[in-house]
Scaffold this active site. Structure first.
Site, PDB file in Angstrom:
ATOM      1  N   HIS A   4     -33.453 -37.861  31.172  1.00 51.29           N
ATOM      2  CA  HIS A   4     -32.461 -38.161  32.203  1.00 51.29           C
ATOM      3  C   HIS A   4     -32.940 -39.346  33.009  1.00 51.29           C
ATOM      4  CE1 HIS A   4     -35.341 -35.691  34.378  1.00 51.29           C
ATOM      5  NE2 HIS A   4     -34.692 -35.810  35.524  1.00 51.29           N
TER       6      HIS A   4
ATOM      7  N   ASP B 212     -38.749 -40.781  37.712  1.00 50.92           N
ATOM      8  CA  ASP B 212     -40.049 -40.276  37.237  1.00 50.92           C
ATOM      9  C   ASP B 212     -40.028 -39.997  35.729  1.00 50.92           C
ATOM     10  OD1 ASP B 212     -38.252 -38.200  38.149  1.00 50.92           O
ATOM     11  OD2 ASP B 212     -39.858 -36.733  37.911  1.00 50.92           O
TER      12      ASP B 212
ATOM     13  N   HIS C 284     -29.391 -29.788  35.533  1.00 55.13           N
ATOM     14  CA  HIS C 284     -30.088 -30.578  36.537  1.00 55.13           C
ATOM     15  C   HIS C 284     -29.053 -31.291  37.403  1.00 55.13           C
ATOM     16  CE1 HIS C 284     -33.699 -32.159  38.165  1.00 55.13           C
ATOM     17  NE2 HIS C 284     -33.629 -33.367  37.647  1.00 55.13           N
TER      18      HIS C 284
HETATM   19 ZN   LIG Z   1     -38.566 -35.205  37.219  1.00 50.78          ZN
HETATM   20 ZN   LIG Z   2     -35.045 -34.994  37.550  1.00 51.74          ZN
END
Ligand SMILES: [Zn+2]
Ligand SMILES: [Zn+2]
Length: 307
Positions: free
Chosen positions: A62, A66, A142
């Site tokens: 995604h 990060d 998410h």
């Molecule tokens: Zn993450």
């Molecule tokens: Zn994430």
């Protein structure tokens, strides 16, 4: 024949000393699949002895930073090394725009072609398949579209017991035996019985990567019996409210998924920097699923054929 996962980074979203954000490399025989590319991934590849020249497929779960902010640097390094081979990039839509924008303002073009494969985060789809392996994505839960990835070796052929075979056996008969079929003559009489001349195929190995996600038992049917499963464990159960609000999981929930999916081994990572003792999260996950380990940076996990 290798099936080895190496953790390049497994930190949470916040920077922390000596911890890199998500990045992993899976070696299947002579192929290297890069999974998420957090900041600093190319340095981590160097540190642990991987050449980016060998990477032809990159999977991004995604578009939270990060999980992909190390990509641009890696793409430029591949260019500086005069890469020629196509690079296959699997990601939610949008990453292609981000890359093109950076290239546009750098007035650059790359020495190689990027084949961009948009991943539909709401679906379970096969992303790559050849004679040895099948890679599929599956939906995670998410804040933004996010996919997990399942890397599964294909069922292999039956293994011929060479010393038992007569020297004059026909090649097409060997091919049948490799499929586990008996060889019969025109009258239907058995000439060679598969069980006598072959051993069963090696176990087909699999790895499930469950990136950032709220507790989502729907994935269990997809990752069922995986030899190795990575699942994020950002929070402890005492902070479950925070986990729910941010669409992350607790260590206990990660353990529960592993138990419900009956995987063989669980790795947990993406642990929030707020926890100074990751062992506490390990203990919590183990309370649900005993065969849990921390996905520590630099650690490699081998999956043997006899698993
Ligand atoms: Zn993450
Ligand atoms: Zn994430």
């Amino acid at each position: 024949m290798e099936f080895i996962l190496t953790i390049l980074g497994s930190g949470g979203a916040q920077p922390a000393q000596e911890k890199h954000p998500s990045a992993q490399i899976l070696q299947v025989n002579n192929r290297f699949f890069l999974i998420d590319v957090g900041e600093g991934t190319q340095i981590q590849l160097l540190r642990y002895g991987f050449s980016h020249q060998k990477i032809d497929h990159i999977f991004i779960s995604h578009l939270h930073g990060d999980h992909y902010l190390g990509l641009m640097g890696l793409l430029f390094s591949m260019h500086l090394s005069r890469r020629q081979a196509d690079l296959h990039l699997y990601s939610p839509p949008g990453l292609d725009e981000i890359i093109l924008l950076q290239l546009k303002h750098a007035r650059s073009s790359l020495s190689y072609r990027i084949c961009f494969h948009p991943v539909k985060a709401e679906e379970n789809e096969v992303l790559f398949e050849d004679e040895e392996i099948r890679i599929e994505s599956f939906p995670l839960d998410h804040r933004i579209p996010c996919s997990g990835f399942l890397f599964a070796e294909k069922n292999r052929q039956y293994r011929i017991i060479k010393e038992k075979l007569p020297t004059n056996i026909l090649l097409q008969h060997i091919a049948l035996l490799k499929q586990g079929k008996n060889v019969v003559d025109e009258q239907g009489r058995i000439l060679f019985e598969a069980s006598e001349y072959t051993r069963p195929p090696h176990h087909a190995r699999s790895y499930a990567y469950c990136s950032d996600t709220a507790y989502n038992p729907k994935i269990c049917s997809i990752i069922r019996h995986a030899d190795l499963c990575y699942h994020e464990a950002t929070f402890m159960e005492s902070d479950i409210q925070k986990a729910t609000e941010t669409y992350h999981s607790t260590a206990k929930q990660a353990g529960r998924i592993a138990k419900e999916a009956a995987v063989k081994r669980l790795l947990i990572g993406h642990i929030s920097a707020r926890y100074k003792k990751p062992d506490e999260l390990l203990i919590e996950a183990k309370s649900e699923f005993e065969f849990t380990e921390l996905a520590l940076e630099g650690n490699s996990f081998h999956v043997s054929r006899s698993s």
